[in-house]
Design an enzyme around this catalytic site. Structure first.
Site, short mmCIF file in Angstrom:
data_model
loop_
_atom_site.label_atom_id
_atom_site.label_comp_id
_atom_site.label_asym_id
_atom_site.label_seq_id
_atom_site.Cartn_x
_atom_site.Cartn_y
_atom_site.Cartn_z
N LEU A 83 41.65 38.46 35.57
CA LEU A 83 41.29 38.43 34.15
C LEU A 83 42.48 38.81 33.26
O LEU A 83 42.41 38.67 32.03
CB LEU A 83 40.14 39.41 33.89
CG LEU A 83 38.83 39.12 34.62
CD1 LEU A 83 37.82 40.22 34.31
CD2 LEU A 83 38.27 37.76 34.23
N SER A 84 43.55 39.27 33.88
CA SER A 84 44.71 39.76 33.11
C SER A 84 45.26 38.74 32.11
O SER A 84 45.59 39.12 30.98
CB SER A 84 45.82 40.20 34.07
OG SER A 84 45.39 41.27 34.87
N THR A 133 48.56 42.55 42.22
CA THR A 133 47.22 42.73 42.75
C THR A 133 47.21 42.50 44.26
O THR A 133 48.27 42.28 44.88
CB THR A 133 46.21 41.81 42.02
OG1 THR A 133 44.89 42.17 42.40
CG2 THR A 133 46.47 40.34 42.32
N LYS A 150 50.30 45.24 46.79
CA LYS A 150 50.58 46.50 46.12
C LYS A 150 51.43 47.47 46.93
O LYS A 150 52.13 48.32 46.36
CB LYS A 150 49.27 47.18 45.71
CG LYS A 150 48.50 46.41 44.65
CD LYS A 150 47.25 47.16 44.22
CE LYS A 150 46.51 46.41 43.14
NZ LYS A 150 45.34 47.17 42.63
N ASP A 209 46.42 52.20 38.43
CA ASP A 209 45.09 52.21 39.05
C ASP A 209 44.53 53.63 39.16
O ASP A 209 43.33 53.84 39.04
CB ASP A 209 45.15 51.60 40.46
CG ASP A 209 45.29 50.09 40.44
OD1 ASP A 209 44.93 49.48 39.43
OD2 ASP A 209 45.76 49.53 41.45
N GLY A 262 38.02 50.59 53.28
CA GLY A 262 39.27 49.92 52.93
C GLY A 262 40.45 50.87 53.06
O GLY A 262 40.30 52.09 52.97
N ALA A 263 41.64 50.29 53.29
CA ALA A 263 42.83 51.12 53.47
C ALA A 263 44.09 50.44 52.92
O ALA A 263 45.19 50.77 53.33
CB ALA A 263 43.02 51.45 54.95
N GLY A 323 46.28 48.75 49.31
CA GLY A 323 46.90 49.32 48.12
C GLY A 323 45.89 49.91 47.15
O GLY A 323 46.11 50.98 46.59
#
Length: 239
Positions: free
Chosen positions: A20-21, A66, A70, A106, A130-131, A133
């Site tokens: 969306l950036s 993104t 990262k 972030d 999750g692991a 960035g």
């Protein structure tokens, strides 16, 4: 109107279609009269080094980073901010003309989200799935908010153990393999659940069995497209 003086900004990642950036930044440039454009480029890990070199040579003023770049992006920058060092990941790069400087915004975003929701993480049983960035930014934010113990669930133990090693002096991280009995038990018993994977991005997928969402004090999802992922909807349905 775009001219030879127009500044270029962009976001890189893979996939990139969900970003969306470009919409957000284009609107902000217009609102504040900034002569700049913001584009999105699909960049695979295998060409990241060349992509960063090209962005530097072309004089791109800055770019967002993104998934899944990262962590790897840090290898190709000149300066890394203190927050990025803590996190072990970068999501924003500024081109000063002489150096590429990496930042991580972030962390503040996660802190703001928890604060806005009124969720206090101190002494809570927290499981993060999750692991990568994004997960590292979440851990850094949780550390800033006061947590010292965390359970990480990941598809591969190796990636989870890398994260645990990075934060070993700050947070006691236990790692379980996604789908294991230990992971299911921990997820069922936790008070706060965090999805730091891309599962659910532009899809109706969910990272865990919805039945494990019963009785949660808070559920946090880093995925922002759609705004309410299936994980969030399932959690809301269970109170």
């Amino acid at each position: 109107m775009v001219s030879a003086k127009t500044s270029l900004f962009c976001i890189i990642g893979d996939p990139i279609e969900h970003a969306l950036s470009p919409i957000v930044h284009t609107e902000l440039f217009k609102r504040y009269g900034i002569d700049a454009v913001y584009l999105a480029f699909r960049v695979k890990k295998t060409i990241l080094k060349d992509a960063v070199k090209a962005l530097r040579i072309l004089g791109v003023k800055g770019f967002s980073v993104t998934m899944p770049l990262k962590v790897d992006i840090m290898n190709y920058l000149d300066v890394i901010s203190e927050t990025s060092v803590l996190t072990g990941a970068v999501n924003t790069v500024k081109n000063t003309g002489k150096e590429l400087v990496g930042y991580n915004t972030d962390v503040n975003g996660v802190i703001y989200a928890f604060s806005r929701a009124g969720i206090k993480v101190n002494e809570k049983r927290i499981v993060m799935i999750g692991a990568g960035g994004a997960a590292r930014a979440v851990v850094a934010a949780l550390y800033t908010l006061g947590i010292r113990d965390l359970i990480v669930v990941n598809r591969t133990l190796e990636r989870g153990l890398e994260l645990a090693k990075h934060f070993k002096d700050k947070v006691n991280v236990k790692v379980f393999k996604l789908g294991s009995r230990e992971a299911k038990d921990a997820t069922l018993r936790c008070e706060i659940l965090i999805n730091a994977t891309s599962v659910g991005l532009r899809s109706n997928e969910i990272v865990i069995d919805p039945s494990l969402l019963e009785g949660k004090e808070g559920v946090f999802d880093v995925v922002h497209v759609p705004p309410r992922t299936r994980l969030i909807r399932e959690a809301e349905a269970r109170g």
